[in-house]
Design an enzyme around this catalytic site. Structure first.
Site, PDB file in Angstrom:
ATOM      1  N   SER A  99      41.561  37.368  40.985  1.00 55.97           N
ATOM      2  CA  SER A  99      41.545  37.454  42.439  1.00 55.97           C
ATOM      3  C   SER A  99      42.939  37.680  42.973  1.00 55.97           C
ATOM      4  O   SER A  99      43.936  37.405  42.310  1.00 55.97           O
ATOM      5  CB  SER A  99      40.993  36.150  43.017  1.00 55.97           C
ATOM      6  N   LYS A 100      42.947  38.183  44.191  1.00 59.58           N
ATOM      7  CA  LYS A 100      44.203  38.458  44.883  1.00 59.58           C
ATOM      8  C   LYS A 100      45.087  37.228  44.975  1.00 59.58           C
ATOM      9  O   LYS A 100      46.291  37.326  44.935  1.00 59.58           O
ATOM     10  CB  LYS A 100      43.861  38.888  46.319  1.00 59.58           C
TER      11      LYS A 100
END
Ligand code: GLU
Length: 482
Positions: free
Chosen positions: A256-257
């Site tokens: 994930s970011k």
């Protein structure tokens, strides 16, 4: 039948590294089989439209070296390749399923659907459209349905999923998959605004674009039973499916970011080589051989097999990418890197001398992972240090060093040549005569000329700096600390 595969991104604004892997696997597979790789833009969800997203996506794919045989840009005989230009077709085929009895009208309001979900949650059952109790053409009957349609009542068209039995399909990565039909939702195919959902558009396009293999991320696996039912309902042959393992953070959570960069552009901007990224990304979930890691695109095309892709999630290990990037950095001629960095070196006021820049790059290239680390790392090669690593100085700038170093510098001043072998010889000889360890002098010389504990080989550093600069730096240091 010749292989036809597609990469079918929804333009969200950037290319995710997982998307790059999907694109690469499609590309490698197509090229391995002498088939075609197609780019299709899945922009049915117009509420998520992002200006410039498609252009950005195509730019990133091209940067990575992926060229498509058919795409919105290059066209092709199965176009258009952008779903928003194919809406009429989806409507037509949605209606066909309806007329064949595989899809139906439903009139429920958002509030009614919320209430249904709430009831299901309370009863502890998985949320699923309940065809037997909600407001649809089966519960309302033909006459009422006709009346509502004549009234233009808001409605959707849903897929009629069997209430019992099993849905089976095979996956080239995961083998046979069997899903109880009762776990599959009556998917909306056409929304109340008449737009298709991903599922309808995806199946219609894969069929008419004659896609033979659907290669996509694992997150689409739960959708595949619906798609399989739709192929069967249309009477179309199903493509082969292959679902790729998830990409994970080192803590095994989904990539994930929040934990790092996920956009291909971020890696490009940080100075990673496309050759390194394009080598690294396919190895997330696949490895052609266990004895090496560096592969060219041609080698990957040669060895790629979908059957060899792992089922287990693949950890995105940034350290491995750094290592790999350095492997590619070593292969780049310094002159090419100097060409790429000379403008920045001028702007930063470091140097406008390309030949010197090239020498510095040759000196330090093995100490960094990425191109854009070269100048920051090597700043001391352009600017005389005025700050000196305290810990390093405390350790090596001893009374003993103070006594001997000026003599070594004198020898440097009179050295006939200033290459690293000569300098090394001078220090070695002096160390022998004085009985002081050679390493002490090497460290002090590094400290005085660079200010830092880490850098390239000290005598190579002195040679690159040149006699004049080395003497000036040493004098500065002695002036302050002797
Ligand atoms: N548009 C979907 C995505 O964004 C494509 C999924 C598929 O390949 O079927 O990933």
């Amino acid at each position: 039948m010749s292989v036809r595969v597609r990469f079918a991104p929804s333009p969200t604004g950037y290319l995710h590294v997982g998307g790059l892997r999907t694109a690469l696997y499609n590309y490698l597979f197509a090229k391995h089989h002498g088939g075609k790789c197609i780019l299709r833009i899945e922009d049915t969800d117009r509420t998520r439209f992002v200006e410039g997203a498609v252009e950005n996506l195509i730019r990133s794919l091209r940067w990575a070296g992926i060229e498509f045989d058919e795409s919105p840009e290059v066209g092709g005989e199965y176009g258009p390749y952008t779903q928003s230009e194919r809406f009429d077709m989806y409507r037509q085929y949605g209606m066909e399923l309806l007329h064949k009895g595989h899809a139906y009208y439903a009139f429920d309001t958002p509030e009614e659907l919320d209430a249904m979900r709430e009831r299901q949650q309370k009863a502890g059952i998985a949320p699923r459209y309940d065809r037997t109790t909600m407001r649809n053409q089966y519960t309302l009957g033909e006459a009422e349905t006709a009346r509502l349609m004549a009234d233009n009542a808001p409605h959707v068209i849903r897929l009629k999923v069997p209430l019992a039995g099993e849905i089976k399909f095979s996956d080239l990565v995961r083998g046979e998959i069997v899903v109880p039909a009762r776990d599959v939702d009556d998917q909306i195919l056409l929304k109340s605004d008449g737009f298709p959902t991903y599922h309808l558009a995806n199946v219609v396009d894969d069929h008419f674009m004659q896609i033979t293999h659907v290669i996509r991320g694992e997150e689409w696996l739960p959708s595949t039973p619906k798609h399989a039912l739709m192929y069967d309902a249309f009477g179309w042959e199903r493509p082969a499916f292959a679902h790729l393992p998830l990409l994970l953070n080192p803590d095994k959570s989904k990539l994930s970011k929040r934990q790092g960069d996920v956009a291909v552009e971020d890696y490009r901007d940080k100075g990673y080589f496309k050759e390194a990224l394009v080598n690294f990304v396919p190895l997330l979930g696949w490895n052609p051989t266990s004895d090496r890691e560096i592969f060219s695109m041609a080698e990957m095309i040669e060895t790629f097999r979908l059957e060899k892709v792992n089922k287990a999630g693949a950890v995105f290990d940034i350290q491995k990418l750094d290592w790999m990037n350095n492997e590619y950095l070593r292969l780049k001629p310094s002159a090419e890197l100097a060409d790429a960095l000379i403008d920045e070196a001028c702007e930063k006021g470091l140097t406008d001398n390309k030949a010197y820049l090239e020498q510095v790059i040759t000196l330090v290239r093995e100490r960094v992972h990425k191109v854009n680390e070269l100048l920051p790392f090597a700043t001391y090669m352009f600017q005389q240090p005025t700050e000196f690593d305290e810990e390093y100085k405390a350790k090596f700038w001893t009374d003993e060093a103070k006594q001997h170093i000026p003599k070594i510098i004198e020898k440097f001043r009179h050295a006939e040549s200033f290459d690293h072998t000569t300098l090394n010889g001078i220090v070695k000889e002096y160390a022998k005569e004085s009985g002081v360890k050679m390493g002490v002098f090497a460290n002090v010389l590094r400290l005085m000329t660079t200010g830092k504990q880490v850098g390239a080989g000290v005598f190579e550093t002195l040679e690159t700096l040149g006699k004049e600069h080395v003497l000036a730096r040493c004098e500065y240091f002695l002036g302050r600390f002797a």
